[in-house]
Design an enzyme around this catalytic site. Structure first.
Site, PDB file in Angstrom:
ATOM      1  N   CYS A 147      -3.662  -8.949  -0.727  1.00  0.00           N
ATOM      2  CA  CYS A 147      -3.642  -9.153  -2.176  1.00  0.00           C
ATOM      3  C   CYS A 147      -3.395 -10.628  -2.477  1.00  0.00           C
ATOM      4  O   CYS A 147      -2.614 -10.988  -3.349  1.00  0.00           O
ATOM      5  CB  CYS A 147      -2.600  -8.265  -2.859  1.00  0.00           C
TER       6      CYS A 147
ATOM      7  N   GLY B 184       2.994   3.243  -0.181  1.00  0.00           N
ATOM      8  CA  GLY B 184       2.314   4.486   0.140  1.00  0.00           C
ATOM      9  C   GLY B 184       1.143   4.847  -0.741  1.00  0.00           C
ATOM     10  O   GLY B 184       0.578   5.929  -0.591  1.00  0.00           O
TER      11      GLY B 184
ATOM     12  N   ASP C  50       8.295  -1.527  13.256  1.00  0.00           N
ATOM     13  CA  ASP C  50       7.634  -2.828  13.155  1.00  0.00           C
ATOM     14  C   ASP C  50       6.214  -2.721  13.708  1.00  0.00           C
ATOM     15  O   ASP C  50       6.023  -2.421  14.898  1.00  0.00           O
ATOM     16  CB  ASP C  50       8.441  -3.869  13.949  1.00  0.00           C
TER      17      ASP C  50
ATOM     18  N   LYS D 274      -1.956   3.552  -0.813  1.00  0.00           N
ATOM     19  CA  LYS D 274      -3.168   3.664   0.001  1.00  0.00           C
ATOM     20  C   LYS D 274      -3.028   4.801   1.014  1.00  0.00           C
ATOM     21  O   LYS D 274      -4.006   5.498   1.315  1.00  0.00           O
ATOM     22  CB  LYS D 274      -3.453   2.329   0.689  1.00  0.00           C
TER      23      LYS D 274
END
Length: 328
Positions: free
Chosen positions: A232, A105, A152, A107
């Site tokens: 990342c 959470g 999902d 971002k």
């Protein structure tokens, strides 16, 4: 204490130490040792107007102090590229934003803060305890525009009209003004990492999942809307190859320049043009020679070069920004 004395520096994290106190037994954190540039009298008599260097740190515990659990209702720690992502998305007050893979959470809350908590930020993640963490962070930071759902992301698109959904997923096409897809990835940009346990099969398993999520995101985005894709990791397959695939698969998408542009340009090898590579941001910590750098040698370095070093000495990360020019 006189100028030139070697002293130890502590942080009064609860703000209970009185100005000029010679002893302090409350909660404090040791930050390191240094040399005083001013005398005790000069330090305290010049406050609050006094500015500049009071203590030159010679033996810091960290190159920068830790802010972990400091002002938790005001600060949320993120790596530099993670903070850049929300600015690249550039959410505006009143918009409807989707964070497709949102946990934990950081971002999500940053997006809501940039919108001044005006609008709606939908956060999805398929792991329930991670979704609860998003809700806790939103509550802690006092952000009311965030709605988090355990769902999902690959199934977040529906085509049938359904009544009384109360804005819950799945969503109809073209429902969002901006979408962030911070995709599940191999995480090979994460630092520090003392050992690599990935298998080749694990590393190559992410590209198909990322494409499923991306396809859903494109359909959920309104014409004229912005889609930001980030990871990342440092692999070509999960970054530049995904951008090349997206531009081939969805002619309605155009690659956009990013603001701010702090990372380097994209990596060659995926068939993108030089102009397209310049529109990407790739954060590559390997360009920073800090492990072999004597900290003392940096004292006379130009401030611009210090900022460059600080901005590069981060996790490995990738950002691409698209705009959807028309309906699919």
């Amino acid at each position: 204490m006189k100028a030139g004395d070697v002293i130890s520096v502590y942080s009064d994290i609860k703000g209970k130490c009185k100005k000029g106190a010679k002893e302090f037994d409350e909660t404090k954190i040791f930050l390191g040792n240094g040399i005083s540039e001013l005398s005790r009298k000069e330090l305290f008599s010049g406050l609050p107007e006094l500015k500049g260097i009071g203590i030159r740190m010679t033996e810091p515990v960290y190159l920068s102090p830790s802010f972990d659990n400091v002002l938790p209702g005001y600060l949320f720690l993120q790596n530099l590229p993670s903070a850049v992502v929300a600015h690249v998305l550039n959410p505006q007050p009143g918009e409807k934003i989707l964070d497709l893979c949102a946990a934990p959470g950081g971002k999500t809350t940053h997006i809501a803060a940039l919108m001044h908590d005006q609008g709606e930020v939908i956060a999805l993640d398929k792991v329930s305890n991670k979704v609860e963490k998003i809700r806790q962070n939103a509550l802690l930071l006092g952000l009311n525009s965030i709605r988090a759902f355990c769902f999902d992301g690959t199934k977040a698109l529906r085509f049938e009209m359904v009544e009384d959904t109360d804005g819950e997923p799945p969503f109809l096409p073209e429902s969002f003004d901006r979408i962030l897809l911070d995709a599940p990835c191999s995480g090979m940009g994460q630092r520090p990492n003392m050992a690599c346990t990935w298998t080749l099969k694990e590393v190559t398993s992410y590209q198909p999942l990322q494409r499923k999520l991306f396809s859903v995101a494109v359909q959920l985005l309104k014409p004229g809307g912005v889609l930001v894709y980030s990871t990342c990791t440092v692999t070509l397959a999960e970054n530049e190859e995904q951008v090349a695939w997206a531009l081939r698969t969805f002619p309605c998408l155009h690659l956009q320049y990013q603001e701010p542009q702090i990372g380097g340009e994209g990596m060659m090898g995926a068939g993108l043009s030089f102009e397209q590579l310049k529109q990407l941001q790739r954060f590559d910590p390997s360009v920073v020679p800090l492990p072999d750098t004597d900290i003392n040698s940096l004292r006379d370095t130009r401030i611009e070069d210090m900022i460059w070093l600080a901005n590069k000495d981060c996790i490995g990360f990738f950002i691409a920004k698209f705009v959807k020019c028309k309906s699919i």
